[in-house]
Design an enzyme around this catalytic site. Sequence first.
Site, PDB file in Angstrom:
ATOM      1  N   SER A 174       0.827  -1.215   0.000  1.00 13.04           N
ATOM      2  CA  SER A 174       0.000   0.000   0.000  1.00 13.04           C
ATOM      3  C   SER A 174       0.858   1.259   0.000  1.00 13.04           C
ATOM      4  O   SER A 174       2.025   1.252   0.412  1.00 13.04           O
ATOM      5  CB  SER A 174      -0.907   0.023   1.230  1.00 13.04           C
ATOM      6  OG  SER A 174      -1.680  -1.145   1.293  1.00 13.04           O
TER       7      SER A 174
HETATM    8  N1  SAH Z   1      -0.637  -5.118   3.945  1.00  9.27           N
HETATM    9  C1  SAH Z   1       0.132  -5.401   2.750  1.00  9.27           C
HETATM   10  C2  SAH Z   1      -0.559  -4.974   1.474  1.00  9.27           C
HETATM   11  C3  SAH Z   1      -1.508  -5.989   1.125  1.00  9.27           C
HETATM   12  S1  SAH Z   1      -2.202  -6.081  -0.476  1.00  9.27           S
HETATM   13  C4  SAH Z   1       1.502  -4.792   2.804  1.00  9.27           C
HETATM   14  O1  SAH Z   1       1.815  -4.059   3.748  1.00  9.27           O
HETATM   15  O2  SAH Z   1       2.299  -5.074   1.895  1.00  9.27           O
HETATM   16  C5  SAH Z   1      -3.557  -7.125   0.012  1.00  9.27           C
HETATM   17  C6  SAH Z   1      -3.190  -8.537   0.326  1.00  9.27           C
HETATM   18  O3  SAH Z   1      -4.370  -9.179   0.792  1.00  9.27           O
HETATM   19  C7  SAH Z   1      -2.723  -9.335  -0.892  1.00  9.27           C
HETATM   20  O4  SAH Z   1      -1.452  -9.867  -0.651  1.00  9.27           O
HETATM   21  C8  SAH Z   1      -3.782 -10.415  -1.035  1.00  9.27           C
HETATM   22  O5  SAH Z   1      -3.270 -11.653  -1.490  1.00  9.27           O
HETATM   23  C9  SAH Z   1      -4.330 -10.518   0.385  1.00  9.27           C
HETATM   24  N2  SAH Z   1      -5.673 -11.098   0.488  1.00  9.27           N
HETATM   25  C10 SAH Z   1      -6.733 -10.909  -0.324  1.00  9.27           C
HETATM   26  N3  SAH Z   1      -7.792 -11.628   0.097  1.00  9.27           N
HETATM   27  C11 SAH Z   1      -7.398 -12.283   1.222  1.00  9.27           C
HETATM   28  C12 SAH Z   1      -8.042 -13.205   2.119  1.00  9.27           C
HETATM   29  N4  SAH Z   1      -9.299 -13.617   1.935  1.00  9.27           N
HETATM   30  N5  SAH Z   1      -7.314 -13.666   3.166  1.00  9.27           N
HETATM   31  C13 SAH Z   1      -6.029 -13.278   3.377  1.00  9.27           C
HETATM   32  N6  SAH Z   1      -5.372 -12.442   2.552  1.00  9.27           N
HETATM   33  C14 SAH Z   1      -6.037 -11.937   1.481  1.00  9.27           C
END
Ligand code: SAH
Length: 245
Positions: free
Chosen positions: A89
């Site tokens: 993000s």
């Molecule tokens: N917090 C992260 C950014 C995340 S992007 C950072 O600091 O880098 C969002 C993430 O959520 C992605 O990696 C995606 O694979 C994950 N995601 C999406 N749906 C999900 C679910 N149902 N359970 C766990 N993770 C999920």
Amino acid sequence: MAVYGFLVLISIPGSLCAQQEYETARREMLAEVEEMVADTRSYTGIEALDKKVVQAVAAAPRHEFVPPSLRALAYLNNALPIGEGQTISQPYIVALMTHLLGVDENMTVLEIGTGSGYQAAVLAALVRHVYTIEIIESLGKRAEDTLVRLGYDNVTVKIGDGYIGWEEHAPFDAIIVTAAPEEVPQPLIDQLKTGARMVVPVGPQHGYQSLQVLEKQQTGEITVTDILPVGFVPFVKGDSQKISP
Ligand code: SAH
């Protein structure tokens, strides 16, 4: 020996130099983030970030969480690709969501969407323990490796579907969701302590998403505050959300 000594002389100042450059870039990034917080205060109602949040962002080496080929861009106030179609993000969003969570050093926090592990690292500097769930195995493993290598010993990564939360460690003092569900998963609401907050972007993938703060009142009622429009990757429906035949 002479050659060895020479190599040491050039390699140590070289890496120190890179560290200093990263630190300078990080300070500049933080100044931009703080400016953006001030510019968006009419939406968010936030005049300035909590000082501890600023310190936590200042301490987190974002360049360690982005792919090596993108390190030079690590301290731009931008989201960046981390592989598998996912993103780390934007630092402004990480700082804002962390501020909105209102955490302290006694709290246990659940994050859904580990991604690169960067948001977990920022939180780790502020709370007792971070439990974080990632649905894409390769990303979760890489994030865990990075966090271990950097010495974060109060973060636990699990590969799985965040929809169902993490029952064994519930209830949580705060929950942060970093992918956008169309509706907030009920198990996550159930795993919030009374008085606790959840920060979550809610809305369809290509439609309007709102960053929301949910708060569980003493009565059990959930209050919802819309903070600002955002653009997050979708909250993937894992096996736990598929209706069995
Ligand atoms: N917090 C992260 C950014 C995340 S992007 C950072 O600091 O880098 C969002 C993430 O959520 C992605 O990696 C995606 O694979 C994950 N995601 C999406 N749906 C999900 C679910 N149902 N359970 C766990 N993770 C999920």
